[in-house]
Design an enzyme around this catalytic site. Structure first.
Site, PDB file in Angstrom:
ATOM      1  CG  ASP A 344       9.209   5.662 -17.067  1.00 41.34           C
ATOM      2  OD1 ASP A 344       9.202   4.696 -17.842  1.00 41.34           O
ATOM      3  OD2 ASP A 344       8.186   6.273 -16.715  1.00 41.34           O
ATOM      4  CE  LYS A 453      12.252   6.144  -8.771  1.00 44.24           C
ATOM      5  NZ  LYS A 453      12.721   7.355  -9.435  1.00 44.24           N
ATOM      6  CG  ASP A 455       7.375   5.114  -9.557  1.00 40.69           C
ATOM      7  OD1 ASP A 455       6.584   5.471  -8.653  1.00 40.69           O
ATOM      8  OD2 ASP A 455       8.041   5.912 -10.229  1.00 40.69           O
ATOM      9  CG  ASN A 457       4.425   7.027 -11.176  1.00 38.68           C
ATOM     10  OD1 ASN A 457       4.626   7.756 -10.211  1.00 38.68           O
ATOM     11  ND2 ASN A 457       5.394   6.587 -11.951  1.00 38.68           N
ATOM     12  CG  ASP A 523       8.170  12.547  -8.093  1.00 39.22           C
ATOM     13  OD1 ASP A 523       9.126  11.771  -7.961  1.00 39.22           O
ATOM     14  OD2 ASP A 523       7.107  12.224  -8.657  1.00 39.22           O
TER      15      ASP A 523
END
Ligand code: GLA
Length: 703
Positions: A344, A453, A455, A457, A523
């Site tokens: 990110d 990747k 994601d 969230n 995570d």
């Protein structure tokens, strides 16, 4: 293999070790006959001839026996199908025929009143025991003026019927963010147990998997049934323990029964796959069969081993720029890392989590020449190059949201709930998907990117779609939109690998496994917590897709725990190894040690990523270990979180070895007889706290 008997009204699917049989009654009720060891058609016919106990006034002869119980009629168990049209609910079907090819049986039914055509699919691929079930529902009228739309209130993928036993035990995986996929195993009491997600994604709270045993299965012995759903949106599995000691489990997309979608005349919808597996040989054999099936049929190019990855998210957070990433890339390459991923913070105004999400162009202050210069440098260093994206989301403070506030899921006139300062885009919309396709395709064309990747969230909260005639379909159509985008990207950029991520393991399921190359497990990178998370993950999914990073100590994100580098490495080596620490702060000695662990990992990688897994001792305070076996080689990973009372940890009784053969310890030298390793066990020599080691054994051939 599929055989038919009973005058064309009985079917038997046979796998390597198991059989699955079903039959139609004279009234076209589709009854379950057998799921267990292999039987013959004659056996199945004999079962079909058995009398069903007479029903009393309060019981239904169908309950617990049907392959796909619908709403309506003499049924009291939870229906798999609930349909409404013109105010009339329920389904009454008539058999319409069947067809089979070598791997799939399809049974067709028709509800005359609703003009609903149903096809039940049963697929058992050659060399496997997994039964893959799904249902296709079609509005059988073709012209709009001939029929009112059918509302699918609920359409599960399958109902699984298990035989009567004295008591059943249910295993499943539960958790939350940072603590996913923890195994829980408890007696199933009379009644019903529900697991699922009402969050729009698979969720951290439960993985869509259950296992059932009669309370007597062990890790390497006993009969185990398992069911796993391939769906990445809201879902539900209901396990019903029935009064006669049998069990029925139904499951599918959607958490409630309040409406999945509308079928207009001519429309069709196929449910996700709900896969079932019967095994003997305990929970270990069940996992190995699931793993083999996924590696062979589900995971793309599973025979290709996943590279060792570097990702700086834990080390640098949002503070990324080209200079710093180059510096990390040089250090990572020197360790033997093979794939370098910028997480990110590389795009738009994304210098923190409140802005820029949705604007997928490199931040000009951070990457003045775009991503290409860094990607080229990473390639020059001999690594592949990857970037993080979160395509389904938007920060209100972004150019995308300012241009298209209506693209976010929302209810007219209601507050838009923000989590992590972000909203969820509505990927059921064609324009949103077209935009994302263009952005992602240009990203992959604009720089030599080898890896995304992907994601996700935050969960859905305000899943509205103002203006759509049936906004509830967003819950399924968003998920199908994600699948469509992923499938299209993979087809257009076949060399690009994808990691599935959702704040760690918030979207781990068979449908994502089919569209991605690996998954971010959690995570939580604390190496002790990870042992339990990985233990749970491994119940269904193979190490080939289970990404794990070695991060810094103390683990600042989770718990402040100090742990030796060796323990962190061995913990992460149980899956797809990655490194996620701040390498600029690692000492020369630590970097050298890391390099040696990565070398060791590469030597055992074919075993970890492609071998059979034996969970030798479950996680806890004491010695924990897993073993991988492939051909003549085996690798044992052992961890001792805390030594107690000065006692030597117990020898590890290995599995899957030839008792008569001798095995060399490739790292330490010395040989061991297979019979000794399996009977007395392997002494690890571990002591103290947070100790761990790897044992790489090879059979001595030619003796
Ligand atoms: C999620 C992922 C992390 C990281 C961050 C970035 O939490 O699980 O690995 O990519 O997003 O915002």
């Amino acid at each position: 293999m599929i055989e038919v008997g009973g005058n064309g009204r009985l079917w038997l699917l046979s796998g390597v070790r198991s059989g699955y049989a079903l039959r139609l009654t004279e009234d076209d009720e589709l009854l379950h006959l057998h799921w267990g060891p292999r039987i013959t058609v004659e056996d199945a016919q004999a079962l079909a001839a058995e009398k069903i106990p007479a029903a009393r006034g309060f019981e239904s002869p169908l309950d617990g026996r049907e392959e796909y119980p619908v709403e309506g009629g003499p049924r009291f168990t939870r229906p798999a199908l609930s349909v409404r049209a013109d105010g009339v609910r329920g389904t009454e079907w008539a058999f319409g025929g069947w067809e089979a090819d070598p791997e799939e049986l399809r049974l067709r039914f028709h509800d005359r009143l609703h003009h609903l055509a149903l096809t039940l699919h049963y697929r058992m691929r050659a060399g496997s025991d997994v039964v893959e079930r799904r249902v296709t529902l079609t509005h059988a009228r073709t012209r709009a003026r001939d029929g009112v739309p059918l509302e699918l209130l609920r359409a599960d993928s399958a109902a699984w019927s298990l035989p009567a036993r004295d008591g059943w035990r249910l295993s499943h995986l539960h958790g939350r963010w940072g603590a996913e996929s923890r195994l829980v195993r408890a007696a199933l009491t009379p009644g019903e147990q529900l697991i699922g997600s009402r969050r729009g994604h698979t969720g951290h709270a439960h993985l869509p998997w259950i296992a059932l045993d009669a309370g007597d299965a062990g890790e390497e012995s006993g009969e185990v049934y398992g069911c796993a759903l391939g769906w990445s949106g809201s879902w539900r599995i209901a396990v019903q323990s029935l009064p006669d000691g049998s069990v029925q489990a139904v499951g599918g997309a959607g958490h409630d029964d309040s409406g999945l979608l509308l079928l207009a005349p001519g429309d069709s919808w196929t449910t996700p796959v709900f896969a079932g597996l019967w095994t003997e040989g305990g929970f270990g054999a069940a996992s190995r069969a699931w793993h083999a099936w996924q590696r062979r049929h589900i995971i793309p190019a599973a025979e290709r081993h996943r590279p060792v990855l570097y990702n700086s998210w834990e080390a640098t957070g949002f503070r990324v720029d080209e200079r710093q990433q180059r510096e990390l890339a040089v250090k990572a390459a020197a360790l033997g890392v093979e794939l370098f991923v910028v997480d990110d913070g590389w795009f738009g105004a994304r210098t923190h989590d409140a802005a820029g999400l949705g604007d997928w162009t490199p931040n000009p202050d951070r990457f003045p020449g775009g991503l290409r210069p860094l990607a080229d440098e990473v390639h020059r260093l001999g690594m592949e190059f990857g970037v993080w994206v979160e395509p389904e989301m938007v920060n209100p403070d972004s150019d995308l949201y300012r241009a298209h506030p209506d693209w976010a899921q929302h209810h007219e006139g209601r507050r838009r709930t923000e989590f992590r300062n972000q909203l969820v885009l509505n990927l059921a919309r064609d324009d949103v998907r077209a935009h994302l396709w263009e952005r992602l395709d240009s990203l992959l064309r604009g720089a030599p990117v080898d890896y995304l990747k992907w994601d996700f969230n935050r969960s859905f909260t305000d899943a509205g779609w103002p203006g759509d005639p049936y906004p509830r379909r967003l819950w399924t159509a968003h998920v199908e939109g994600v699948y469509g985008l992923l499938d299209r990207l993979r087809a257009a950029h076949p060399h690009v690998a994808v990691e599935a991520c959702s704040g760690g393991g918030g979207r781990v399921d068979l449908a994502m496994a089919a569209r991605t190359d690996q998954m971010w497990t959690s995570d939580n990178t604390d190496p002790v917590d990870r042992l339990a998370i990985q233990h749970g993950f491994s119940q269904l999914h193979p190490a080939r897709i289970m990404a794990a990073w070695v991060t810094d100590s103390p683990n600042e994100q989770m718990n402040g725990r100090f742990s030796p580098l060796g323990f962190r490495f061995v913990s992460a080596m149980a899956g797809v190894l990655g490194v996620g620490g701040d390498l600029t702060r690692w000492s020369a000695a630590e970097l050298d040690e890391a390099r040696r662990w990565i070398e060791r990992y590469k030597r055992i990688r074919p075993l970890v990523q492609g071998g059979d897994l034996y969970r030798l001792r479950p996680p806890g305070d004491g010695l924990t270990a897993v073993q991988y076996v492939r051909g003549d080689e085996s690798a044992v990973l052992a961890w001792l979180p805390a030594q107690r009372y000065g006692e030597e940890p117990p020898p590890l009784r290995l599995c899957g070895l030839d008792p008569a053969a001798r095995y060399t310890d490739l790292d330490r030298g010395g040989t061991h007889r297979g019979a000794v390793l399996t009977h007395r066990g392997l002494r690890t020599g571990l002591s103290g706290d947070l100790a761990a080691d790897v044992f790489h054994l090879r059979r001595i051939t030619g003796e």
